[in-house]
Design a protein around this motif. Structure first.
Motif, PDB file in Angstrom:
ATOM      1  N   UNK A  24      41.574  27.855  36.732  1.00 29.25           N
ATOM      2  CA  UNK A  24      42.864  28.558  36.690  1.00 29.25           C
ATOM      3  C   UNK A  24      42.653  29.983  36.172  1.00 29.25           C
ATOM      4  N   UNK A  25      43.763  30.752  36.128  1.00 33.21           N
ATOM      5  CA  UNK A  25      43.656  32.182  35.805  1.00 33.21           C
ATOM      6  C   UNK A  25      43.064  32.406  34.417  1.00 33.21           C
ATOM      7  N   UNK A  26      43.464  31.547  33.443  1.00 26.16           N
ATOM      8  CA  UNK A  26      42.972  31.725  32.074  1.00 26.16           C
ATOM      9  C   UNK A  26      41.455  31.543  32.017  1.00 26.16           C
ATOM     10  N   UNK A  27      41.015  30.448  32.715  1.00 24.99           N
ATOM     11  CA  UNK A  27      39.579  30.145  32.729  1.00 24.99           C
ATOM     12  C   UNK A  27      38.804  31.284  33.415  1.00 24.99           C
ATOM     13  N   UNK A  28      39.421  31.760  34.508  1.00 26.21           N
ATOM     14  CA  UNK A  28      38.758  32.853  35.256  1.00 26.21           C
ATOM     15  C   UNK A  28      38.589  34.099  34.372  1.00 26.21           C
ATOM     16  N   UNK A  29      39.659  34.370  33.572  1.00 30.92           N
ATOM     17  CA  UNK A  29      39.567  35.527  32.674  1.00 30.92           C
ATOM     18  C   UNK A  29      38.421  35.344  31.676  1.00 30.92           C
ATOM     19  N   UNK A  51      48.715  38.647  41.680  1.00 32.06           N
ATOM     20  CA  UNK A  51      48.420  37.227  41.579  1.00 32.06           C
ATOM     21  C   UNK A  51      47.418  36.972  40.458  1.00 32.06           C
ATOM     22  N   UNK A  52      46.611  38.016  40.129  1.00 33.55           N
ATOM     23  CA  UNK A  52      45.637  37.849  39.037  1.00 33.55           C
ATOM     24  C   UNK A  52      45.226  39.232  38.553  1.00 33.55           C
ATOM     25  N   UNK A  53      44.974  39.350  37.255  1.00 38.98           N
ATOM     26  CA  UNK A  53      44.361  40.573  36.718  1.00 38.98           C
ATOM     27  C   UNK A  53      43.501  40.179  35.541  1.00 38.98           C
ATOM     28  N   UNK A  54      42.382  40.851  35.380  1.00 41.04           N
ATOM     29  CA  UNK A  54      41.522  40.492  34.251  1.00 41.04           C
ATOM     30  C   UNK A  54      41.766  41.417  33.062  1.00 41.04           C
ATOM     31  N   UNK A  55      42.498  42.548  33.288  1.00 36.83           N
ATOM     32  CA  UNK A  55      42.874  43.448  32.192  1.00 36.83           C
ATOM     33  C   UNK A  55      44.379  43.592  32.243  1.00 36.83           C
ATOM     34  N   UNK A  56      44.893  44.442  31.415  1.00 32.69           N
ATOM     35  CA  UNK A  56      46.330  44.705  31.519  1.00 32.69           C
ATOM     36  C   UNK A  56      46.573  45.389  32.865  1.00 32.69           C
ATOM     37  N   UNK A  57      47.533  44.866  33.641  1.00 32.98           N
ATOM     38  CA  UNK A  57      47.752  45.365  35.004  1.00 32.98           C
ATOM     39  C   UNK A  57      48.108  46.834  35.033  1.00 32.98           C
ATOM     40  N   UNK A 112      35.235  37.654  31.469  1.00 25.70           N
ATOM     41  CA  UNK A 112      34.852  38.403  30.268  1.00 25.70           C
ATOM     42  C   UNK A 112      33.429  38.083  29.839  1.00 25.70           C
ATOM     43  N   UNK A 113      33.061  36.773  29.941  1.00 23.06           N
ATOM     44  CA  UNK A 113      31.775  36.350  29.382  1.00 23.06           C
ATOM     45  C   UNK A 113      30.598  36.433  30.340  1.00 23.06           C
ATOM     46  N   UNK A 114      30.869  36.431  31.601  1.00 19.78           N
ATOM     47  CA  UNK A 114      29.726  36.495  32.539  1.00 19.78           C
ATOM     48  C   UNK A 114      29.773  37.756  33.376  1.00 19.78           C
ATOM     49  N   UNK A 115      30.810  37.813  34.228  1.00 22.71           N
ATOM     50  CA  UNK A 115      30.831  38.925  35.181  1.00 22.71           C
ATOM     51  C   UNK A 115      30.853  40.283  34.478  1.00 22.71           C
ATOM     52  N   UNK A 116      31.678  40.391  33.405  1.00 24.01           N
ATOM     53  CA  UNK A 116      31.847  41.704  32.780  1.00 24.01           C
ATOM     54  C   UNK A 116      30.724  42.100  31.843  1.00 24.01           C
ATOM     55  N   UNK A 117      29.765  41.183  31.656  1.00 22.15           N
ATOM     56  CA  UNK A 117      28.657  41.596  30.778  1.00 22.15           C
ATOM     57  C   UNK A 117      27.817  42.669  31.453  1.00 22.15           C
TER      58      UNK A 117
END
Ligand code: ADP
Length: 456
Positions: free
Chosen positions: A60-65, A90-96, A69-74
Motif C-alpha cells: 500500500x501507499x504507506x509501505x511504498x513510502x 494517486x501517490x506522492x513520496x514527498x509533500x505534493x 525512503x529506505x531503498x530507492x531514495x538512498x
C-alpha cells in the motif's frame, strides 16, 4: 619583440586555443552524457514506483513510502508523483505541493507519453504507466543530479588546472626550443659582426650544411667571396690604372728633361715633340678607355635602352675603323638571312654597342698579320649572334678567361700596342645587355669572339 619571444608566444597561443577547444568539447559532451544518464535513471525510478504501486496489491501507499525512503531514495532523493485518469494525485513520496506540476504538464505527458524537462536546478521526467484494467497513470519524477554535478565540477577543476599548467609548460618549452633553434642565427650574427672590409676572407661556420640556417651561411659565404674578389679586382684595377698612367707620364717627363739638357736643332725638337705627341695620344686613349669602363659600370641600372639594328651598328663601326686604319680589312656578312628583320634588332645603347664591336674588330685586325677581321651575323627566334674572327696570333688556353680582366694582356701580345682594358669593357657591355660573350682561340691559328644578344 625578438623572434624567439614571437615564436614562443605564437606557439603558446596556438596550443592554448587547441586545448581550449578540446577541453570545452569534452566538458560539453560530459554534461550531455550526465544529463541523459540522470533522465534515464529518473525514468526507471518513475516506472519502478508506479509498478510497485499499481501492480503489487500487497504494497500500500504507506509501505511504498517506507520502501521509497529506505531503498530507492538512498541513491538520490527523487520526488515521485503518480496521477490517475482525472489528474488527481494517486501517490506522492514527498509533500505534493513541493513538487512542480501543472495540468498543462500532465496533458503534455498524456499526449507525448514521455517527456524530459527541467525545473530550476531539477531535472523532470514524465511518463505514462497503464495497469491491467488499462487505466492510465501519469508519473512525474524530479530530482537534482547532485552527484553528477559534483563529478562534473571535479572534472572542470581538473581541466582548469591541467589547462593552465599545460600553457605555462608550453610557454617555457616554446622559449627553450625557439632559443635552441635560433642559436645558430645568434652565432652567425656574432660571426658577422667581426667581418670587416679587410677580413672578407673569413668564412661563417656552416654547421650541418643541410638546414635553412646552414644554407643561409653557405650563401653568405658565397657573397663574401664575391665581395672579396670584387674588392681585389678594384684594388688591382686602381694599381694597374695608376701604373699604366705613370709609365707614359714618366716617359714624357724624362724626354723633356733630356731635351732641356742641351741646345737642340729644330729637327731634334721636332723629333722630340713627335715622340711626346705619341705618348700624349697613348695617355688620351688610356684615359678614354678608363672613362668608358667607369661609364659602363655606372649604367648598370640604365633603363633607356632603345631598339637598334645590329647590322647598321656593325657597318658604322667598320667605317670608323677603316677611316683611322685604312690598311685594315673588315668583312661583314649575314651567315643566314634572318626570317624576320626584328631578329637583328636588339634593345641597347648605341654608343656602348659601338664600343663593343669596335674593340672586338680592332683587336682582330691588330693581332693578325693580314690585319683582317671577319664578322658574321646570325639570328634565331631568341637571339642575335655576332661572331668576330681572325687568323692572328691566338690566345693560350690558360689565358682565355683572364683576357676579360682589366689590364690583362697575353704574353704574345706584349709587342703590340694596347692597354688591356678593351675586353673587360666588352664583357661589361654584353652583361648590361643581358647577353653572353664567349671566346675560342688557338695559338697561331686565330681567335673567334661570339656575342649573343637577345633580340626584340
Ligand atoms: P688590348 O688593348 O691589349 O688589346 P684588350 O682588353 O682588348 O686589350 O685585350 C686583352 C688582351 O687579350 C690583349 O692584350 C691580347 O693579349 C688578347 N686579345 C684580345 N683580342 C685578341 C685577338 N683577336 N687575338 C689575340 N689576342 C687577343
Amino acid at each position: 619583440m625578438t623572434i624567439r619571444t614571437k615564436i614562443a608566444l605564437q606557439f603558446s597561443v596556438i596550443v592554448a586555443a587547441l586545448l581550449a577547444v578540446f577541453s570545452i568539447g569534452i566538458y560539453y559532451l560530459s554534461e550531455n552524457y550526465r544529463q541523459q544518464e540522470f533522465y534515464n535513471s529518473l525514468r526507471d525510478r518513475a516506472v519502478t514506483t508506479a509498478r510497485l504501486l499499481i501492480k503489487e496489491p500487497q504494497i500500500d501507499k504507506q509501505l511504498l513510502k517506507v520502501i521509497d525512503k529506505n531503498t530507492l531514495s538512498t541513491l538520490y532523493p527523487a520526488q515521485v508523483l503518480v496521477f490517475n485518469d482525472s489528474n488527481e494525485v494517486a501517490y506522492y513520496n514527498y509533500e505534493a505541493d513541493t513538487i512542480y506540476y501543472s495540468p498543462e504538464l500532465l496533458n503534455k505527458i498524456r499526449s507525448q507519453r514521455y517527456i524530459e524537462t527541467t525545473f530550476g536546478s531539477n531535472q523532470v521526467v514524465g511518463t505514462m504507466y497503464s495497469d491491467t484494467l488499462n487505466k492510465s497513470y501519469a508519473v512525474l519524477a524530479q530530482a537534482e543530479d547532485v552527484y553528477g554535478k559534483e563529478k562534473l565540477m571535479n572534472i572542470r577543476e581538473a581541466m582548469y588546472t591541467g589547462y593552465f599548467s599545460a600553457i605555462i609548460l608550453t610557454i617555457i618549452l616554446g622559449f627553450v626550443f625557439a632559443g635552441q633553434s635560433l642559436k645558430p642565427i645568434s652565432k652567425i650574427n656574432e660571426e658577422i659582426s667581426h667581418i670587416t672590409a679587410s677580413s672578407l676572407r673569413k668564412k661563417l661556420d656552416t654547421g650541418n650544411n643541410t638546414d635553412e640556417i646552414a644554407i643561409l651561411a653557405v650563401n653568405f659565404n658565397k657573397m663574401l667571396s664575391r665581395l672579396d674578389s670584387s674588392f681585389e679586382l678594384q684594388k688591382s684595377f686602381v694599381s694597374n690604372a695608376s701604373h699604366e698612367l705613370r709609365t707614359p707620364l714618366a716617359a714624357v717627363k724624362s724626354e723633356i728633361q733630356v731635351a732641356l739638357q742641351n741646345e737642340r736643332t729644330p729637327e731634334e725638337y721636332k723629333t722630340i715633340l713627335n715622340s711626346l705627341l705619341n705618348d700624349n695620344q697613348r695617355l688620351i686613349k688610356l684615359t678614354n678607355s678608363l672613362l668608358q669602363l667607369a661609364k659602363s659600370e655606372a649604367q648598370e641600372n640604365a633603363v633607356n635602352l632603345r631598339p637598334i639594328r645590329i647590322d647598321e651598328i656593325l657597318f658604322s663601326v667598320q667605317d670608323e675603323i677603316l677611316h683611322l686604319n685604312p690598311d685594315y680589312k673588315i668583312q661583314i656578312d649575314f651567315e643566314d638571312i634572318p626570317e624576320d628583320i626584328n631578329w637583328v634588332t636588339v634593345n641597347g645603347k648605341e654608343a656602348l654597342l659601338k664600343t663593343l664591336f669596335t674593340n672586338l674588330i680592332d683587336n682582330a685586325c691588330k693581332y693578325s698579320k693580314n690585319q683582317q677581321a671577319d664578322v658574321k651575323i646570325k639570328a634565331n627566334n631568341q637571339n642575335c649572334l655576332i661572331s668576330v674572327s681572325d687568323t692572328g696570333i691566338g690566345i693560350d688556353k690558360e689565358e682565355l678567361e683572364k683576357v676579360f680582366e682589366p689590364f690583362y694582356r697575353t704574353k704574345r701580345a706584349t709587342s703590340y700596342k694596347g692597354s688591356g682594358i678593351g675586353l673587360s669593357i666588352c664583357k661589361r657591355i654584353v652583361d648590361l645587355h643581358q647577353g653572353k660573350l664567349s671566346i675560342k682561340s688557338e695559338v697561331d691559328v686565330g681567335s673567334l669572339f661570339v656575342v649573343v644578344l637577345p633580340h626584340t
